[in-house]
Design an enzyme around this catalytic site. Sequence first.
Site, PDB file in Angstrom:
ATOM      1  N   ARG A 320     -53.069  72.034 -55.695  1.00 15.11           N
ATOM      2  CA  ARG A 320     -52.349  72.630 -56.948  1.00 15.11           C
ATOM      3  C   ARG A 320     -51.086  72.195 -56.926  1.00 15.11           C
ATOM      4  O   ARG A 320     -50.342  71.288 -58.182  1.00 15.11           O
ATOM      5  CB  ARG A 320     -52.370  74.005 -57.131  1.00 15.11           C
ATOM      6  CG  ARG A 320     -53.927  74.504 -57.509  1.00 15.11           C
ATOM      7  CD  ARG A 320     -54.297  75.955 -57.899  1.00 15.11           C
ATOM      8  NE  ARG A 320     -53.681  75.986 -59.363  1.00 15.11           N
ATOM      9  CZ  ARG A 320     -52.654  76.329 -59.756  1.00 15.11           C
ATOM     10  NH1 ARG A 320     -51.774  76.767 -59.053  1.00 15.11           N
ATOM     11  NH2 ARG A 320     -52.285  76.271 -61.195  1.00 15.11           N
ATOM     12  N   TYR A 324     -49.968  69.589 -60.305  1.00 11.41           N
ATOM     13  CA  TYR A 324     -49.562  70.440 -61.156  1.00 11.41           C
ATOM     14  C   TYR A 324     -48.214  70.802 -60.978  1.00 11.41           C
ATOM     15  O   TYR A 324     -47.599  71.206 -61.980  1.00 11.41           O
ATOM     16  CB  TYR A 324     -50.203  71.756 -61.937  1.00 11.41           C
ATOM     17  CG  TYR A 324     -51.989  71.448 -61.560  1.00 11.41           C
ATOM     18  CD1 TYR A 324     -52.439  70.699 -62.571  1.00 11.41           C
ATOM     19  CD2 TYR A 324     -52.504  72.344 -60.882  1.00 11.41           C
ATOM     20  CE1 TYR A 324     -53.761  70.520 -62.405  1.00 11.41           C
ATOM     21  CE2 TYR A 324     -54.185  72.277 -61.101  1.00 11.41           C
ATOM     22  CZ  TYR A 324     -54.732  71.184 -61.487  1.00 11.41           C
ATOM     23  OH  TYR A 324     -56.045  71.232 -61.692  1.00 11.41           O
ATOM     24  N   CYS A 351     -51.680  62.316 -44.258  1.00 15.93           N
ATOM     25  CA  CYS A 351     -50.466  61.056 -44.358  1.00 15.93           C
ATOM     26  C   CYS A 351     -49.865  60.627 -45.451  1.00 15.93           C
ATOM     27  O   CYS A 351     -50.125  59.488 -46.090  1.00 15.93           O
ATOM     28  CB  CYS A 351     -51.533  59.811 -43.627  1.00 15.93           C
ATOM     29  SG  CYS A 351     -52.166  60.333 -42.106  1.00 15.93           S
TER      30      CYS A 351
HETATM   31  N1  LLP Z   1     -64.374  78.522 -69.114  1.00 20.38           N
HETATM   32  C1  LLP Z   1     -64.352  77.421 -69.273  1.00 20.38           C
HETATM   33  C2  LLP Z   1     -65.029  76.454 -70.339  1.00 20.38           C
HETATM   34  C3  LLP Z   1     -63.280  76.658 -68.619  1.00 20.38           C
HETATM   35  O1  LLP Z   1     -62.919  75.282 -68.606  1.00 20.38           O
HETATM   36  C4  LLP Z   1     -62.611  77.467 -67.378  1.00 20.38           C
HETATM   37  C5  LLP Z   1     -61.485  76.616 -66.660  1.00 20.38           C
HETATM   38  C6  LLP Z   1     -62.542  78.779 -67.525  1.00 20.38           C
HETATM   39  C7  LLP Z   1     -63.615  79.334 -68.489  1.00 20.38           C
HETATM   40  C8  LLP Z   1     -61.767  79.455 -66.457  1.00 20.38           C
HETATM   41  O2  LLP Z   1     -60.270  79.494 -66.686  1.00 20.38           O
HETATM   42  P1  LLP Z   1     -59.504  80.434 -66.044  1.00 20.38           P
HETATM   43  O3  LLP Z   1     -59.764  81.931 -66.433  1.00 20.38           O
HETATM   44  O4  LLP Z   1     -59.709  80.298 -64.248  1.00 20.38           O
HETATM   45  O5  LLP Z   1     -57.838  79.892 -66.179  1.00 20.38           O
HETATM   46  N2  LLP Z   1     -57.755  73.718 -61.864  1.00 20.38           N
HETATM   47  C9  LLP Z   1     -56.758  74.321 -62.598  1.00 20.38           C
HETATM   48  C10 LLP Z   1     -57.334  75.076 -63.755  1.00 20.38           C
HETATM   49  C11 LLP Z   1     -58.493  74.304 -64.561  1.00 20.38           C
HETATM   50  C12 LLP Z   1     -59.378  75.254 -65.359  1.00 20.38           C
HETATM   51  C13 LLP Z   1     -60.616  74.694 -65.825  1.00 20.38           C
HETATM   52  N3  LLP Z   1     -61.353  75.369 -66.881  1.00 20.38           N
HETATM   53  C14 LLP Z   1     -55.901  74.888 -61.698  1.00 20.38           C
HETATM   54  O6  LLP Z   1     -55.835  75.031 -60.637  1.00 20.38           O
HETATM   55  O7  LLP Z   1     -54.673  75.532 -62.568  1.00 20.38           O
END
Ligand code: LLP
Length: 423
Positions: A320, A324, A351
């Site tokens: 992350r 990001y 690396c």
């Molecule tokens: N529902 C759908 C359709 C989604 O695409 C996602 C997240 C969620 C629920 C859950 O969202 P949350 O409550 O976890 O924010 N890798 C990124 C976050 C990507 C989220 C993708 N979709 C990060 O580390 O910030």
Amino acid sequence: MTAVPWGLLPDSAAVGEHGQLLVGGCDVGALAEEYGTPLFIYDEEQLRARCREAVAAFGDGVAYATKAFLCRAMARLAHEEGMQLDVASGGELLIALSAGVPADRLVLHGNNKSDVELIAAREAGVGRLVVDSFDELDRLERLHAADGIVPKVLLRITPGVEAHTHEFVMTGQDDSKFGFGLKVGDAARAVKRTRSSGAVELLGIHAHIGSQVFVAGFYTQAVEALAPFVNELGLPELSIGGGIGVAYVEGEEAPSITEWGDVVRAACVDAGITARVSAEPGRSIAASAGLTVYRVGTVKDVPGIRTFVACDGGFIDNPRPALYGSGYETFLPRAVAADRTETVRLVGKHCESGDVLVPEAKVPPGVVVGDLIATPVTGAYGRTMGSNYNSLGRPAVVFVANGQARLVIRRETDQDLLATDVG
Ligand code: LLP
């Protein structure tokens, strides 16, 4: 300079008699000795409490977004606490089913589901399939012609709401790869088509505006944008997706799941929505229940510039920061309440110079080789987004509660690294 903010540690965090961190009644240093490092540690009671909070806030349809953190123990836990599970691939579906979660408690997502995934989900009898595109509808009709299965579906709608979060995790805007655009009329066309199709049973609408959203008001905007559409259709279900943010670093504040639910419910009442409203939280369930513990292997002081503290993990267990620019706090599990008066750069062992976990990491004085160093709030999108870069195995995961630890994912071994290499 202050100690690591207590609110960023798991609910059960406590200070032991030597100033060391305990989580779930377990000594974090002892866990690192027993299970090795890097190690993900989750406060099991906190995971359960957040699941119960979500069910209380949104009711029975609320689903845990497994992409945040998934293994069979987690799938079982969320199911036991009354949540449905959102799975976004055949692999997530497999893990949830193999954990014993009934298929009708699963919701399948994906903007490009394969035939194999659609067949597996339909044959298993998933509770909801969230249809994302006209091409997917074509596929579902073709599959139906062959096997006659009629899944219950929601349509994923892009409401044209731009939640202010990182561009990579914004999904509600018109310019998105996901879903049927509301403004361009695709949403209405998709409803018309699904209603006249015998291949699916349309139950409702789904929208997900993004992730790490700090301002619950964006959900009010989404509900307002969707309301005329939902009300006109008279469909029984509306899911507003996931995305409510969590605090990662000192000074950040995020709404609780309960507050988020209150905002969404109030917006629905104001907009005259009578459909059952549900949500799909991932991060807000898992993030702050977890922390990662690393062992320091190298301390490099560059006079007049900075000190690099290199640990035995890096951007393969937490991508992350690199992806990001996300911030994290740091602390030493042996002295969790110590004032962090020094600033170092916490880096990994990979690396690349970009393998930085915390660019300006606050630590107490005297960090030495062999120390454990930890980052809190790593329970979501860390282990699940990890990789095997540099041919290193992924870390183990333990759940702790009531003074007991249980291994839920073992560390990957050299044999695992060779297992798929058949040349
Ligand atoms: N529902 C759908 C359709 C989604 O695409 C996602 C997240 C969620 C629920 C859950 O969202 P949350 O409550 O976890 O924010 N890798 C990124 C976050 C990507 C989220 C993708 N979709 C990060 O580390 O910030």
